[in-house]
Scaffold this active site. Structure first.
Site, mmCIF file in Angstrom:
data_model
loop_
_atom_site.group_PDB
_atom_site.id
_atom_site.type_symbol
_atom_site.label_atom_id
_atom_site.label_comp_id
_atom_site.label_asym_id
_atom_site.label_seq_id
_atom_site.Cartn_x
_atom_site.Cartn_y
_atom_site.Cartn_z
ATOM 1 N N LEU A 65 -46.520 72.016 -0.543
ATOM 2 C CA LEU A 65 -47.867 71.518 -0.573
ATOM 3 C C LEU A 65 -48.745 72.515 -1.049
ATOM 4 O O LEU A 65 -48.915 73.430 -0.361
ATOM 5 C CB LEU A 65 -48.181 71.191 1.147
ATOM 6 C CG LEU A 65 -49.078 70.128 1.584
ATOM 7 C CD1 LEU A 65 -48.721 68.637 1.029
ATOM 8 C CD2 LEU A 65 -49.149 70.012 3.132
ATOM 9 N N HIS A 66 -49.672 71.960 -2.067
ATOM 10 C CA HIS A 66 -50.759 72.860 -2.640
ATOM 11 C C HIS A 66 -51.691 72.142 -3.197
ATOM 12 O O HIS A 66 -52.886 72.765 -3.444
ATOM 13 C CB HIS A 66 -50.027 73.654 -3.234
ATOM 14 C CG HIS A 66 -49.714 73.115 -4.864
ATOM 15 N ND1 HIS A 66 -48.635 72.079 -5.088
ATOM 16 C CD2 HIS A 66 -50.331 73.124 -6.067
ATOM 17 C CE1 HIS A 66 -48.554 71.575 -6.226
ATOM 18 N NE2 HIS A 66 -49.381 72.292 -6.812
ATOM 19 N N ARG A 67 -51.564 70.866 -3.437
ATOM 20 C CA ARG A 67 -52.813 70.162 -4.316
ATOM 21 C C ARG A 67 -54.073 70.129 -3.497
ATOM 22 O O ARG A 67 -54.029 69.864 -2.230
ATOM 23 C CB ARG A 67 -52.479 68.816 -4.777
ATOM 24 C CG ARG A 67 -51.291 68.754 -5.901
ATOM 25 C CD ARG A 67 -51.116 67.319 -6.682
ATOM 26 N NE ARG A 67 -50.209 67.716 -7.598
ATOM 27 C CZ ARG A 67 -50.450 67.978 -8.743
ATOM 28 N NH1 ARG A 67 -51.662 68.038 -9.290
ATOM 29 N NH2 ARG A 67 -49.631 67.723 -9.833
ATOM 30 N N ASP A 98 -46.237 67.469 -2.953
ATOM 31 C CA ASP A 98 -47.256 67.043 -4.039
ATOM 32 C C ASP A 98 -47.256 67.540 -5.519
ATOM 33 O O ASP A 98 -47.932 67.221 -6.214
ATOM 34 C CB ASP A 98 -48.621 67.154 -3.295
ATOM 35 C CG ASP A 98 -48.676 68.479 -2.984
ATOM 36 O OD1 ASP A 98 -47.974 69.410 -3.355
ATOM 37 O OD2 ASP A 98 -49.783 68.939 -2.274
#
Length: 381
Positions: free
Chosen positions: A215-217, A293
């Protein structure tokens, strides 16, 4: 004997390295007519991780490091342009090759186009049709600036034709990132070894079943309500299945800023530091599901035929859904959990590997590029 053509190859972040490594190898044989010059903009840079990636991917060090660093989109794009222009003046390349959709891709393409240097775009034509994503803006503009456009899936070709790109400039070559996966997968460690390295041996039991989360966006982690909903879903999932969570620095910072870091203490969630490429391959290969993501992870899980749930409302890689193992889960916690439980109950879809995701895409790029360069030279008076 010097080679008649010189191509400036641009990388900016670790996913770019995975795409560029097979391209540099494809242009490297002694009989090749193309000399490559590697330019690392430093848009995303971690010295330790960067060194690991260069070593793992068997890459020589860059010929130029621009060391741009982090900044706002506008400042970063402008700074890449400012630092890239003198490189072009120094090396006088025949063409500039860019990959993917980061700010450096657009910045270097625009700088080259302003200097009348042809741009070659690998991974062209991908569209999420969501202009709120900075990457989508980068994709569209880079493609309009490019002379040769190499697509990784059929939708990319369709999108480019719809946007007015002449068919003779488009080449469907497949996915160069999968070239790297095919080459490196036999070297990937087991999940048990990765967990042992992270001092988490014994965390995964019952035959090794676990979910892998990335998860990073910004659209997910910068919004506190959205981040809370996603983490609540993961905490709930972890009651049924251990969740391994390599934690991106941005995500960690946002969890702390929004006072959500306590959710990481759930007994079924194990946080890991950012992982080297081979470790991530090992974790993906042995997971019973992946939640992400990341566009690249959607592609990698498709080739590994591991069920993947994309925590977004869209994807610029529709072939991973139409043919691969990916499904769009969105961001609603109840929907995500329902899809996870379906995978646990029925096993999820394994899909099939898309056309030309065969480990040979870079060779097709090199062949098409060389043919174009020769043809272009022959047309000159």
């Amino acid at each position: 004997m010097s080679r008649p053509y010189r191509i400036a190859c641009v990388v900016a972040a670790r996913p770019n390295l995975m795409k560029m490594a097979p391209l540099l190898r494809a242009f490297a044989p002694p009989e090749s007519q193309v000399e490559t010059v590697l330019v690392h903009t430093g848009q995303h840079y971690d010295a330790d991780m960067d060194a690991q990636f260069f070593s793992t991917l068997e890459l020589a060090q860059p010929d130029f490091r621009l060391e741009v660093g982090s900044a706002s989109h506008a400042v970063q794009t402008a700074e890449v342009m400012r630092r890239f222009e003198p490189v072009l003046e120094q090396i006088a390349p025949t063409a500039v090759l860019v990959v993917g959709d980061v700010n450096s891709t657009l910045a270097c393409a625009l700088t080259a186009a302003k200097k009348a240097i042809p741009v070659l775009h690998v991974e062209a034509g991908l569209r999420s049709f969501d202009r709120a994503m900075p990457e989508e803006v980068n994709r569209v503009l880079t493609d309009q600036l490019s002379e040769l456009l190499f697509t990784s899936e059929a939708s990319g070709t369709t999108n480019l034709l719809r946007e007015g790109i002449p068919a003779h400039r488009i080449h469907f070559v497949g996915n160069v990132m999968i070239d790297t996966l095919v080459r490196q997968l036999p070297l990937a460690p087991s999940a048990a070894e990765v967990l042992r390295q992270a001092h988490l041996a014994g965390f995964v039991r019952d035959g090794g079943h676990y979910a892998l989360l990335t998860l990073h966006r910004p659209a997910n982690v910068d919004d506190p309500l959205r981040l809370r909903a996603l983490m609540q879903a993961m905490v709930k999932l972890s009651e049924d299945l251990p969740v391994l969570f390599p934690l991106h620095p941005r995500t960690r910072a946002m969890l702390q800023r929004h006072e959500l870091a306590g959710m990481l203490d759930a007994p079924g969630i194990a946080c890991l530091p950012p992982q080297p490429y081979l470790n991530m391959l090992g974790l993906m290969k042995h997971a019973c599901m992946v939640l992400t993501d990341s566009g690249g992870v959607q592609e990698e899980t498709t080739v590994l035929r591991v069920p993947c749930l994309t925590l977004r409302d869209n994807t610029e890689r529709p072939v991973t859904v139409a043919e691969g193992s990916n499904a769009i889960a969105g961001r609603d916690a109840s929907v995500i959990l329902a899809l996870c439980r379906d995978i646990l109950r029925y096993g999820g879809k394994s899909g099939r590997v898309p056309q030309y995701w065969d480990g040979q895409a870079a060779g097709r790029v090199a062949a098409a590029t060389t043919s174009w360069l020769q043809s272009r030279q022959e047309r000159r008076p």
